[in-house]
Design a protein around this motif. Structure first.
Motif, short mmCIF file in Angstrom:
data_model
loop_
_atom_site.label_atom_id
_atom_site.label_comp_id
_atom_site.label_asym_id
_atom_site.label_seq_id
_atom_site.Cartn_x
_atom_site.Cartn_y
_atom_site.Cartn_z
N ARG A 45 -4.22 43.81 9.21
CA ARG A 45 -5.66 43.62 9.18
C ARG A 45 -6.12 42.46 10.06
O ARG A 45 -7.30 42.22 10.20
CB ARG A 45 -6.11 43.35 7.75
N SER A 46 -5.19 41.71 10.62
CA SER A 46 -5.58 40.52 11.36
C SER A 46 -6.19 40.88 12.71
O SER A 46 -5.98 41.96 13.25
CB SER A 46 -4.35 39.63 11.59
N ALA A 47 -6.98 39.95 13.24
CA ALA A 47 -7.60 40.15 14.54
C ALA A 47 -6.55 40.04 15.63
O ALA A 47 -5.56 39.32 15.49
CB ALA A 47 -8.68 39.09 14.76
N PRO A 48 -6.73 40.75 16.73
CA PRO A 48 -5.78 40.61 17.84
C PRO A 48 -5.84 39.19 18.39
O PRO A 48 -6.88 38.52 18.33
CB PRO A 48 -6.28 41.64 18.86
N ASP A 191 -13.31 47.58 10.68
CA ASP A 191 -12.43 47.82 11.83
C ASP A 191 -12.95 47.09 13.06
O ASP A 191 -14.15 47.01 13.29
CB ASP A 191 -12.35 49.32 12.14
N TRP A 192 -12.01 46.59 13.88
CA TRP A 192 -12.37 45.89 15.11
C TRP A 192 -12.83 46.88 16.16
O TRP A 192 -12.27 47.97 16.31
CB TRP A 192 -11.18 45.09 15.64
N VAL A 193 -13.87 46.48 16.93
CA VAL A 193 -14.36 47.27 18.05
C VAL A 193 -14.72 46.34 19.20
O VAL A 193 -14.95 45.14 18.99
CB VAL A 193 -15.60 48.12 17.68
N ALA A 208 -16.96 41.57 21.33
CA ALA A 208 -16.12 42.18 20.28
C ALA A 208 -16.72 41.87 18.92
O ALA A 208 -17.45 40.89 18.73
CB ALA A 208 -14.69 41.66 20.37
N GLY A 209 -16.39 42.72 17.97
CA GLY A 209 -16.86 42.53 16.60
C GLY A 209 -16.21 43.58 15.71
O GLY A 209 -15.14 44.10 16.02
N ILE A 210 -16.89 43.89 14.64
CA ILE A 210 -16.36 44.87 13.70
C ILE A 210 -17.38 45.97 13.47
O ILE A 210 -18.55 45.84 13.82
CB ILE A 210 -15.99 44.23 12.34
N VAL A 211 -16.92 47.06 12.89
CA VAL A 211 -17.82 48.10 12.41
C VAL A 211 -18.48 47.58 11.14
O VAL A 211 -17.80 47.27 10.17
CB VAL A 211 -17.06 49.41 12.12
N SER A 212 -19.80 47.45 11.16
CA SER A 212 -20.52 46.92 10.01
C SER A 212 -20.83 48.01 8.99
O SER A 212 -20.86 47.75 7.78
CB SER A 212 -21.81 46.25 10.46
N MET A 245 -9.39 49.81 19.04
CA MET A 245 -8.31 48.98 19.54
C MET A 245 -7.24 49.78 20.30
O MET A 245 -6.31 49.19 20.86
CB MET A 245 -7.65 48.21 18.39
N ASN A 246 -7.40 51.10 20.36
CA ASN A 246 -6.51 51.94 21.16
C ASN A 246 -7.09 52.23 22.54
O ASN A 246 -6.51 53.00 23.31
CB ASN A 246 -6.22 53.26 20.44
#
Length: 503
Positions: A45-48, A191-193, A208-212, A245-246
């Motif tokens: 779950r960690s950020a890249p 999820d990171w985007v 960059a951020g996350i899906v809110s 992230m892919n």
């Protein structure tokens, strides 16, 4: 005494110390397990550590869009001044010198160009580019600018204003860097985007951020189903990709919610699952070809669900059936609740238009409905949606002789008369029971029922006079029902369902 006391103390505490030792050993073992287990959970779950590799991999496929629209300029009219005023010659000389004319005899102003900047991305190495429809608008000159500075003219393959998408084509002497779409349905909030675009003309900007959140309805169109993200999106990001992230495109950045005009951490992207079928249609046909069912629908609230014996609020309630649409010959009726379409659950009324529109024209599908508490399946062959086919054409049962005024559910009702038809400007073929007054403190008032509207059905059975209405309400009370479902028409004949409490 002291030695004895100490001895007794040691004797008494020894078992406790042994227990403490065993507990400490167990605790150490548990902590060792947690210490070894936690890094696994955290790593999932960690950020890249950095988005740099991902950005470097996909940036070449992200482009800037420059769209120019040529508009005819109007000559400015010379201010109306009293004849002979000392400023008359001054103003005329000023306007003519600037080539603006005086609106009558001055030289015409040349056409001016209106420019807009946005973002886009390549999905096919042959030169297929995706962006937002509002980025290009009615532009007659579109250029695609790549990260290496290459600038290519673009032609419009197709565009769709309802979901705000456009497909462009450029010609290149070499294959272009392209990106692929991913599965947006697997996204989860958190999820990171990563977004790349051209905010304020600053091309190649990475945020960059996350899906809110998912499934956001911002009331921008009939098929709203946006991904919400806190990745910074600003003016100029429109049409750019939102990556997972892919390195797959899972959304197309389209709108922001901002009282300031800049990013406040609330941006919206069209999910790939919505965009891909439209893009494929635009590439193949140059236009969209959406499925059409030919019904007008409304949402189901708790009171309506109870009146229809649905068990829970779900599905899309049919409030109108187009006489020329596919639903009519398939046997769908006003009052049916569509709970499943082509094996896809319809959770609420917003789901149905998206599902139908994405279903191929001409396909025969199973439509599961609930009619008077009974679930059944109908087969419907979809037509093609036409923009002009928005209003359903409904036929009502013939009227019987009008009766005296009665009251029920906070409504004063009367049979249809020529005088009432004239007073409320009721449509000629509208039949039913006329509402002449609404108690302002009633549930009917809360549901925005108004005098001049007409009750067409009660619990999916036609009514032609006030006695029909009161009898059906009495029957519902005797059955222990808590609400009555009314089909109410406005003076133009457009109908809607309203559930009123009868307790």
């Amino acid at each position: 005494m002291t030695q004895a006391t100490n001895a007794l103390a040691l004797s008494a505490t020894a078992p406790s110390q042994r227990r403490i030792g065993r507990l400490a050993a167990s605790f150490f073992a548990v902590m060792t397990f947690v210490a070894t287990a936690m890094p696994l959970a955290a790593s999932a779950r960690s950020a890249p550590e950095s988005f740099a590799d991902l950005a470097e991999e996909v940036t070449g496929a992200v482009v800037n869009i420059s769209a120019s629209t040529t508009v005819e300029a109007r000559n400015r009219t010379l201010p109306q001044l009293p004849p002979g005023t000392p400023f008359e010659d001054l103003f005329e000389e000023f306007f003519n010198r600037r080539g603006q004319g005086n609106g009558e005899s001055g030289p015409p102003r040349p056409p001016r160009s209106s420019n807009s900047l946005g973002s886009g991305f390549v999905i096919d190495p042959s030169g297929i580019v995706v962006t937002n429809n509002h980025v290009i608008g009615d532009a007659n000159d579109i250029s695609v600018i790549f990260s290496d500075g290459t600038r290519l003219k673009a032609e419009i393959v197709g565009k769709d204003s309802k979901v705000d998408l456009a497909v462009l084509r450029v010609k290149s002497d070499k294959p272009l860097k392209a990106v692929k779409f991913g599965d947006s349905d697997t996204l989860r909030p958190g999820d990171w985007v990563m977004a790349i675009g051209n905010p304020f003309g600053l091309g190649g900007s990475v945020t960059a951020g996350i899906v809110s959140a998912r499934g956001r309805n911002i009331e921008s169109g009939p098929y709203d189903n946006y991904i919400q993200t806190d990745a910074a999106i600003n003016k100029g990001n429109s049409g750019g990709p939102l990556f997972n992230m892919n390195g797959e495109v899972i959304g197309i950045n389209t709108a922001i919610l901002s009282p300031t005009g800049g990013s406040v951490g609330i941006g919206f992207a069209v999910p790939a699952s919505t965009a891909v079928p439209i893009i494929e249609q635009l590439r193949e046909f140059g236009e969209t070809r959406r499925g059409w069912l030919g019904v007008r629908i409304q949402n189901v609230d708790d009171a309506t669900a109870e009146a229809l014996s649905l068990g829970s609020a779900r599905g899309a309630l049919i409030a109108g059936v187009d006489e020329k649409g596919p639903a009519k010959p398939a046997g769908l009726e006003v009052g049916d609740v569509i709970v499943k379409f082509d094996n896809k659950d319809v959770k609420d009324s917003r789901d149905l238009p998206r599902i139908v529109a994405s279903t191929p024209v001409g396909k025969e599908v199973d439509v599961t409905i609930v009619r008077k508490g009974q679930e059944m399946t109908k087969k419907v062959t979809l037509g093609r949606l036409e923009d002009g086919e928005k209003q359903a054409s409904l036929q009502q049962p013939p009227a019987e002789a009008p009766t005296v005024t009665r009251q029920a559910l906070g409504l004063s009702m009367s049979g249809m008369t020529d005088e009432l038809r004239r007073r409320f400007s009721l449509k000629d073929d509208l039949k039913g029971v006329v509402i002449t007054r609404v108690d302002p403190n009633s549930s009917a008032s809360d549901k925005r029922i108004q005098a001049g509207e007409v009750i067409v059905e009660v619990n999916q059975e036609p009514v032609t006079n006030p006695a029909d209405v009161t009898k059906k309400i009495d029957d519902l009370k005797a059955q222990g029902r808590k609400s009555a479902l009314l089909l109410v028409a406005n003076p133009q004949g457009e109908v809607r369902f309203v559930a009123l409490s009868i307790e």
